[in-house]
Design a protein around this motif. Sequence first.
Motif, PDB file in Angstrom:
ATOM      1  N   ASN A 238      49.881  63.061  72.335  1.00  0.00           N
ATOM      2  CA  ASN A 238      48.909  63.665  73.262  1.00  0.00           C
ATOM      3  C   ASN A 238      47.549  63.870  72.599  1.00  0.00           C
ATOM      4  O   ASN A 238      46.514  63.779  73.248  1.00  0.00           O
ATOM      5  CB  ASN A 238      49.448  65.008  73.784  1.00  0.00           C
ATOM      6  CG  ASN A 238      50.561  64.803  74.783  1.00  0.00           C
ATOM      7  OD1 ASN A 238      50.606  63.788  75.463  1.00  0.00           O
ATOM      8  ND2 ASN A 238      51.471  65.764  74.869  1.00  0.00           N
ATOM      9  N   MET A 239      47.549  64.162  71.305  1.00  0.00           N
ATOM     10  CA  MET A 239      46.286  64.371  70.602  1.00  0.00           C
ATOM     11  C   MET A 239      45.454  63.085  70.592  1.00  0.00           C
ATOM     12  O   MET A 239      44.248  63.111  70.846  1.00  0.00           O
ATOM     13  CB  MET A 239      46.569  64.832  69.169  1.00  0.00           C
ATOM     14  CG  MET A 239      45.358  65.300  68.426  1.00  0.00           C
ATOM     15  SD  MET A 239      45.900  66.090  66.923  1.00  0.00           S
ATOM     16  CE  MET A 239      44.548  65.719  65.903  1.00  0.00           C
ATOM     17  N   ASP A 240      46.124  61.964  70.287  1.00  0.00           N
ATOM     18  CA  ASP A 240      45.411  60.677  70.300  1.00  0.00           C
ATOM     19  C   ASP A 240      44.959  60.342  71.720  1.00  0.00           C
ATOM     20  O   ASP A 240      43.847  59.828  71.920  1.00  0.00           O
ATOM     21  CB  ASP A 240      46.306  59.570  69.752  1.00  0.00           C
ATOM     22  CG  ASP A 240      46.451  59.631  68.236  1.00  0.00           C
ATOM     23  OD1 ASP A 240      45.580  60.238  67.594  1.00  0.00           O
ATOM     24  OD2 ASP A 240      47.421  59.067  67.711  1.00  0.00           O
ATOM     25  N   LYS A 241      45.802  60.618  72.717  1.00  0.00           N
ATOM     26  CA  LYS A 241      45.431  60.350  74.116  1.00  0.00           C
ATOM     27  C   LYS A 241      44.174  61.117  74.506  1.00  0.00           C
ATOM     28  O   LYS A 241      43.299  60.574  75.182  1.00  0.00           O
ATOM     29  CB  LYS A 241      46.578  60.737  75.055  1.00  0.00           C
ATOM     30  CG  LYS A 241      47.684  59.743  75.132  1.00  0.00           C
ATOM     31  CD  LYS A 241      48.671  60.194  76.191  1.00  0.00           C
ATOM     32  CE  LYS A 241      49.837  59.241  76.271  1.00  0.00           C
ATOM     33  NZ  LYS A 241      50.776  59.585  77.320  1.00  0.00           N
ATOM     34  N   MET A 242      44.092  62.387  74.063  1.00  0.00           N
ATOM     35  CA  MET A 242      42.918  63.205  74.396  1.00  0.00           C
ATOM     36  C   MET A 242      41.650  62.604  73.758  1.00  0.00           C
ATOM     37  O   MET A 242      40.598  62.549  74.406  1.00  0.00           O
ATOM     38  CB  MET A 242      43.118  64.644  73.894  1.00  0.00           C
ATOM     39  CG  MET A 242      44.161  65.421  74.667  1.00  0.00           C
ATOM     40  SD  MET A 242      43.698  65.689  76.374  1.00  0.00           S
ATOM     41  CE  MET A 242      42.346  66.786  76.182  1.00  0.00           C
ATOM     42  N   THR A 243      41.793  62.167  72.516  1.00  0.00           N
ATOM     43  CA  THR A 243      40.644  61.559  71.836  1.00  0.00           C
ATOM     44  C   THR A 243      40.193  60.307  72.570  1.00  0.00           C
ATOM     45  O   THR A 243      38.992  60.117  72.835  1.00  0.00           O
ATOM     46  CB  THR A 243      41.007  61.200  70.384  1.00  0.00           C
ATOM     47  OG1 THR A 243      41.494  62.355  69.716  1.00  0.00           O
ATOM     48  CG2 THR A 243      39.822  60.649  69.637  1.00  0.00           C
ATOM     49  N   PHE A 244      41.151  59.455  72.946  1.00  0.00           N
ATOM     50  CA  PHE A 244      40.813  58.196  73.622  1.00  0.00           C
ATOM     51  C   PHE A 244      40.258  58.459  75.026  1.00  0.00           C
ATOM     52  O   PHE A 244      39.333  57.780  75.465  1.00  0.00           O
ATOM     53  CB  PHE A 244      42.048  57.290  73.692  1.00  0.00           C
ATOM     54  CG  PHE A 244      42.616  56.933  72.340  1.00  0.00           C
ATOM     55  CD1 PHE A 244      41.808  56.824  71.224  1.00  0.00           C
ATOM     56  CD2 PHE A 244      43.977  56.701  72.180  1.00  0.00           C
ATOM     57  CE1 PHE A 244      42.327  56.494  69.986  1.00  0.00           C
ATOM     58  CE2 PHE A 244      44.499  56.379  70.943  1.00  0.00           C
ATOM     59  CZ  PHE A 244      43.672  56.286  69.845  1.00  0.00           C
ATOM     60  N   LYS A 245      40.797  59.489  75.713  1.00  0.00           N
ATOM     61  CA  LYS A 245      40.320  59.826  77.061  1.00  0.00           C
ATOM     62  C   LYS A 245      38.894  60.347  76.995  1.00  0.00           C
ATOM     63  O   LYS A 245      38.060  60.000  77.850  1.00  0.00           O
ATOM     64  CB  LYS A 245      41.248  60.884  77.682  1.00  0.00           C
ATOM     65  CG  LYS A 245      41.009  61.100  79.165  1.00  0.00           C
ATOM     66  CD  LYS A 245      41.962  62.132  79.705  1.00  0.00           C
ATOM     67  CE  LYS A 245      43.125  61.405  80.330  1.00  0.00           C
ATOM     68  NZ  LYS A 245      44.015  62.276  81.081  1.00  0.00           N
ATOM     69  N   ASN A 246      38.599  61.182  75.970  1.00  0.00           N
ATOM     70  CA  ASN A 246      37.228  61.697  75.809  1.00  0.00           C
ATOM     71  C   ASN A 246      36.237  60.556  75.595  1.00  0.00           C
ATOM     72  O   ASN A 246      35.125  60.580  76.120  1.00  0.00           O
ATOM     73  CB  ASN A 246      37.154  62.670  74.633  1.00  0.00           C
ATOM     74  CG  ASN A 246      37.797  64.000  74.943  1.00  0.00           C
ATOM     75  OD1 ASN A 246      37.968  64.378  76.104  1.00  0.00           O
ATOM     76  ND2 ASN A 246      38.174  64.726  73.894  1.00  0.00           N
ATOM     77  N   ILE A 247      36.647  59.552  74.823  1.00  0.00           N
ATOM     78  CA  ILE A 247      35.749  58.407  74.582  1.00  0.00           C
ATOM     79  C   ILE A 247      35.507  57.660  75.885  1.00  0.00           C
ATOM     80  O   ILE A 247      34.373  57.267  76.186  1.00  0.00           O
ATOM     81  CB  ILE A 247      36.338  57.489  73.504  1.00  0.00           C
ATOM     82  CG1 ILE A 247      36.267  58.193  72.145  1.00  0.00           C
ATOM     83  CG2 ILE A 247      35.586  56.173  73.434  1.00  0.00           C
ATOM     84  CD1 ILE A 247      36.976  57.486  71.034  1.00  0.00           C
ATOM     85  N   LEU A 248      36.558  57.461  76.669  1.00  0.00           N
ATOM     86  CA  LEU A 248      36.383  56.758  77.951  1.00  0.00           C
ATOM     87  C   LEU A 248      35.498  57.567  78.905  1.00  0.00           C
ATOM     88  O   LEU A 248      34.685  56.990  79.629  1.00  0.00           O
ATOM     89  CB  LEU A 248      37.746  56.486  78.594  1.00  0.00           C
ATOM     90  CG  LEU A 248      38.556  55.363  77.942  1.00  0.00           C
ATOM     91  CD1 LEU A 248      39.959  55.328  78.535  1.00  0.00           C
ATOM     92  CD2 LEU A 248      37.874  54.034  78.111  1.00  0.00           C
TER      93      LEU A 248
END
Length: 194
Positions: free
Chosen positions: A28-38
């Motif tokens: 979930n931590m990586d998902k949040m980082t990737f979602k913020n970039i998108l």
Amino acid sequence: MARESEVKLTDTIRKALQDAVDDSRISNMDKMTFKNILNEEGCGQKTIPFKTVRNLSKALTTAGKKVYIHELLKGSDVHLPSVDIPKRSPELEARLERLRTEAANREYEQMVGSIVPKSSPLDFSIGEDVKAINRQMTAVFNFVITVVAAFMFGYKGSELLLGVSNVAQKLTYGLVLGMAVFFADLYFLVKHTK
């Protein structure tokens, strides 16, 4: 603090980010980082940190998808951070300028050292010239006297010692002895002349 390298956000990276956000095997931590970039990309972000691309590749590989960094970076540009060069102090600049000037002067002196004479052309001594001429004249006079004396010794010595009365034989003995002394004297004269 040192800034890190960034890469241009391409469609390939966007698609990989979206795949990572949609994949349930990624933390979930990586998902949040990737979602913020998108989400930021929608606001006009055109570059992302290289570390994020590396983490994206690791996350997708861990999730079972073989995605390599070079595939993600295909068609992208790398933006290296600019280095802030500190301004030099005025004392250092003055010292460097002085050293550059000294080095240039030394180089110039070395280049023209063999061309420009160290002493002026008017700086001469008549006494040294007279001594040099005197030494040369003495050597020539000594040379001539020695060769003539050797010839005379051979000419008269052959008559007195050998009893030769023929003039041609006396001349031959004189010339042979004179030539021997001539070449011996010439050898030493050339060897010791500066």
